[in-house]
Design an enzyme around this catalytic site. Structure first.
Site, PDB file in Angstrom:
ATOM      1  N   TRP A  99      11.412  -5.537  15.500  1.00 19.72           N
ATOM      2  CA  TRP A  99      10.323  -6.514  15.557  1.00 19.72           C
ATOM      3  C   TRP A  99       9.914  -6.844  17.000  1.00 19.72           C
ATOM      4  CZ3 TRP A  99       7.945  -7.763  11.015  1.00 19.72           C
ATOM      5  CH2 TRP A  99       8.628  -7.412   9.848  1.00 19.72           C
ATOM      6  N   LYS A 131       4.722  -5.728  10.241  1.00 19.28           N
ATOM      7  CA  LYS A 131       3.510  -6.526  10.399  1.00 19.28           C
ATOM      8  C   LYS A 131       2.753  -6.006  11.613  1.00 19.28           C
ATOM      9  CE  LYS A 131       5.054 -10.967   8.485  1.00 19.28           C
ATOM     10  NZ  LYS A 131       5.304 -12.407   8.782  1.00 19.28           N
ATOM     11  N   ASP A 345     -14.133 -11.833 -11.423  1.00 20.21           N
ATOM     12  CA  ASP A 345     -13.987 -13.285 -11.433  1.00 20.21           C
ATOM     13  C   ASP A 345     -15.054 -13.945 -10.565  1.00 20.21           C
ATOM     14  OD1 ASP A 345     -12.384 -15.825 -11.819  1.00 20.21           O
ATOM     15  OD2 ASP A 345     -12.348 -15.651  -9.636  1.00 20.21           O
ATOM     16  N   GLU A 399     -17.633 -12.590 -15.308  1.00 23.67           N
ATOM     17  CA  GLU A 399     -17.366 -13.998 -15.633  1.00 23.67           C
ATOM     18  C   GLU A 399     -18.473 -14.804 -14.953  1.00 23.67           C
ATOM     19  OE1 GLU A 399     -14.538 -17.788 -14.833  1.00 23.67           O
ATOM     20  OE2 GLU A 399     -15.332 -16.444 -13.321  1.00 23.67           O
TER      21      GLU A 399
END
Length: 685
Positions: A99, A131, A345, A399
């Site tokens: 890291w 990350k 959605d 929707e």
């Protein structure tokens, strides 16, 4: 040679004297035809731009998931790419480099704000966590890659990280050529995590092994799966998405999700995904908010940046890079996981600058008054074009609550290209009716109008209730009808009048809604058997309990309780509907309604549906004019097998009686005994 998408910009209008399809179907739209054709032409222009005027396809354009993110390359190394135009430096940090910022894990900037890093095979391995450490003018921070296809959460620290995911053996599909059965489409809306009886988060494998067989037995031919895209907060029901390309690791691995879908296909069950492209979570470390020091990289700037009601961020559908991201997302789920389509959605929120908040939508003018987001309309149209280009058999559902005309009409007719739209008026109607009207005031004419109120050129998904009505703060139909008596009087032999009423109306409401469908029918898991409790996800306010974030299958399995009556009825109702070949192709023909008697009758094909909504009046020899023939009862809500009184003899064949007055109409009298608060379905032999 590939077809030029712009060569027929006015193809939707066959001649100057003819109207575009959606207007031809509905002349009341004629004053707005210019706006409708404008939207159509805008979509054609944009498609032409993205496909170099037909030199490529939308499917070619939507391959971003193969380029961006982390991938193994042919020579057994790794390549990583990220779009971050505001970044000044990007490093990969992970288990593979303790890291730390190391030069060999530093990305190189390419054209158009894209960053790239190529690494040898030994630089990382399957399962490593990682990350991005992104730097920009004036700041820096850790981020999860926007295109990450695997994201996991540490159980102890609750921190999310991307994960290197490159298993040695790719999943081998057993049912690679599946085609959905959609006449009619019978949808079982479900959530993997809360699908287990145990007070915990369920898994893909548990759902495959324990729940899919129930769904197949019940007769549903499609599942609509919620909360697949990774989301930081479990209690968001999956609607605050952070990683759009990562299937939620809470429920298991990508391969286990593929196995679930493959197994469903082997059972004849289609799998559609509840996809969220209407907004994104505000989180910066886990999500796309302020991705590389630019809060507007993916989202609208200024007042349109945040959704005022959802505490989330609104995508900028006018940016080609954002459209590329979202269209690639659609193709990714279709091709990598073999989903059979999507329920989009929050479409209302996308269509309007106001997100539809505080608007009544009472006239057609409300859909064409300049407050529509043309970028979002164009995106939705292109998404449907892409999805059906990738898989012609795919299913898409909108929707959408405002009633925007053309949403589920063909693109060539000036529509947006969805296969279906949710009939969101129906659950609202049932809630209002149950809450505000005495049983004696239920009007069959009103019920019939509501369950078949739709545009002639658009298919809908009918439903009585969805997950929305099952959440804390609302009530399911069964709970509105019975409430606390569910806890004390739902054991066989201990029912009271409130329970008997609730059981009877629960069945009738479902039958009249499903019988009048013109595309499909939807049920949220557990509601078919009257699941007794609301949904409350683990949160601080309930001590992080899973007690109400599960489905108690033990209740419907217990033959000493009344729940199985409702579940058994639901199964038989679907069987009867499917017994009529090409059910959607049959016309809903009203036979009779009398609001005074509270009686309604209509037919579809050879099936006749008769309802007596009166709470206290039964009728003997109640007559209807129907096609001549012999009719057999195939379903009765009052049957003892479904918790009814069993007042009628359903073994009797009902023969029609000739009446010379109606000889020219080829109709005869069918006379029935219809008990109070019951419904019967008959089929002509």
């Amino acid at each position: 040679m590939k077809k030029n998408n712009t060569e027929n910009i006015s193809k939707a209008k066959k001649s100057s004297s003819e109207h575009i399809g959606v207007v031809a179907h509905d002349p009341y739209l004629e004053p707005f035809e210019e706006a409708i054709t404008g939207r159509y032409n805008h979509a054609l222009w944009k498609i032409g731009q993205l496909t170099q005027n037909g030199k490529s396809t939308l499917s070619d354009f939507a391959n971003g998931f193969d380029y961006f993110g982390l991938h193994k390359i042919a020579n057994d190394g790794w390549v990583f790419r990220e779009w971050a135009p505001n970044a000044t430096n990007i490093y990969l940090l992970g288990d593979f480099n303790e890291w730390r910022e190391i030069d060999e894990y530093r990305c190189t900037r390419l054209d158009s704000g894209t960053w790239e890093l190529k690494l040898p095979a030994k630089a990382m391995k399957h399962g490593d966590l990682y990350k991005l450490h992104i730097k920009w003018n004036g700041g820096e921070g850790e981020r999860i890659p926007a295109w990450a296809q695997r994201v996991v959460q540490d159980e102890a620290t609750k921190i999310f990280s991307a994960q290197v995911w490159a298993p040695k053996q790719a999943y081998e599909w057993k049912k690679a050529d599946f085609k959905p059965k959609n006449d009619p489409l019978l949808i079982y809306e479900c959530h993997i995590g809360m699908a287990q009886d145990a007070e915990k988060v369920g898994t893909y494998i548990e759902f495959k092994d324990k729940v899919l067989p129930r769904i197949a037995k019940d007769g549903y031919n499609c599942i609509q799966v919620m909360a697949i895209q990774e989301h930081p907060y479990y209690g968001s029901f999956g609607y605050h998405v952070s990683s759009f390309f990562a299937p939620s690791s809470r429920f298991g691995t990508p391969e286990e999700l593929k196995e679930l879908i493959d197994t469903a296909h082997s059972m004849g069950i289609a799998v559609i995904m509840d996809i969220v492209h209407s907004h994104a979570v505000k989180n910066e470390v886990e999500g796309l908010g302020n991705f590389a020091g630019d809060p507007n990289q993916y989202f609208y700037p200024g007042e349109r940046h945040e959704h005022p009601a959802w505490d989330s961020l609104c995508f900028d559908y006018g940016k080609d890079e954002v459209v590329h991201f979202l269209l690639s997302n659609c193709k990714y789920w279709l091709t990598e996981f073999h989903f059979d389509g999507f329920r989009f959605d929050g479409v209302t929120s996308m269509l309007y600058y106001s997100h539809g908040l505080g608007e009544a939508f009472t006239t057609y003018q409300d859909y064409f008054n300049g407050h529509e987001d043309d970028n979002a309309i164009c995106y939705l149209t292109m998404a449907n074009k892409l999805i059906h280009e990738v898989n012609p058999h795919a299913l898409t559902i909108a929707e959408e609550v405002s009633g925007m005309p053309g949403l589920a009409a063909k693109f060539e007719d000036g529509g947006y290209g969805f296969n279906y739209r949710l009939a969101m008026n129906i659950p609202d109607y049932w809630i209002k009716t149950i809450k505000e009207r005495k049983d004696e005031d239920w009007k069959p004419s009103s019920i019939f109008w509501e369950v078949k109120n739709r545009r002639s050129d658009e298919k809908t998904i009918s439903y009585c209730e969805s997950h929305d009505q099952a959440l804390v703060g609302d009530k399911t139909i069964i709970f509105r009808l019975i409430d606390a008596d569910m806890y004390w009087h739902f054991k066989k032999g201990d029912e009271n009048d409130v329970v008997y009423r609730g059981i009877a109306l629960h069945k009738m409401i479902r039958l009249v809604t499903a019988a009048a469908m013109n595309g499909g029918y939807l049920n949220f898991m557990g509601n078919e058997f009257g699941h007794p409790e609301w949904i409350d996800f683990p949160r601080e306010g309930n001590g992080w309990s899973h007690k109400y974030a599960r489905r108690q299958w033990n209740l419907v399995d217990n033959k000493e309780l009344d729940y199985h009556y409702l579940g058994d009825f639901d199964q038989e109702m679907l069987r009867v509907i499917k017994s009529e070949r090409k059910f959607n192709g049959t016309e809903v023909q009203e036979i009779w309604h009398n609001d005074g008697d509270q009686v309604l009758a209509f037919m579809r094909g050879k099936l006749i549906f008769v309802f007596n909504f009166s709470p206290n009046r039964s009728f003997a020899d109640y007559g209807f004019l129907v096609p001549a023939g012999a009719y057999q009862v195939v379903l009765n809500t009052d049957s003892k097998a479904f918790g009814g009184n069993g007042l009628a003899d359903d073994s009797i064949t009902h023969f029609t009686n000739h009446d010379p007055l109606y000889e020219g109409e080829h109709k005869e009298w069918l006379k029935l005994y219809i008990p109070a608060r019951s419904a019967v379905v008959l089929k002509c032999k």
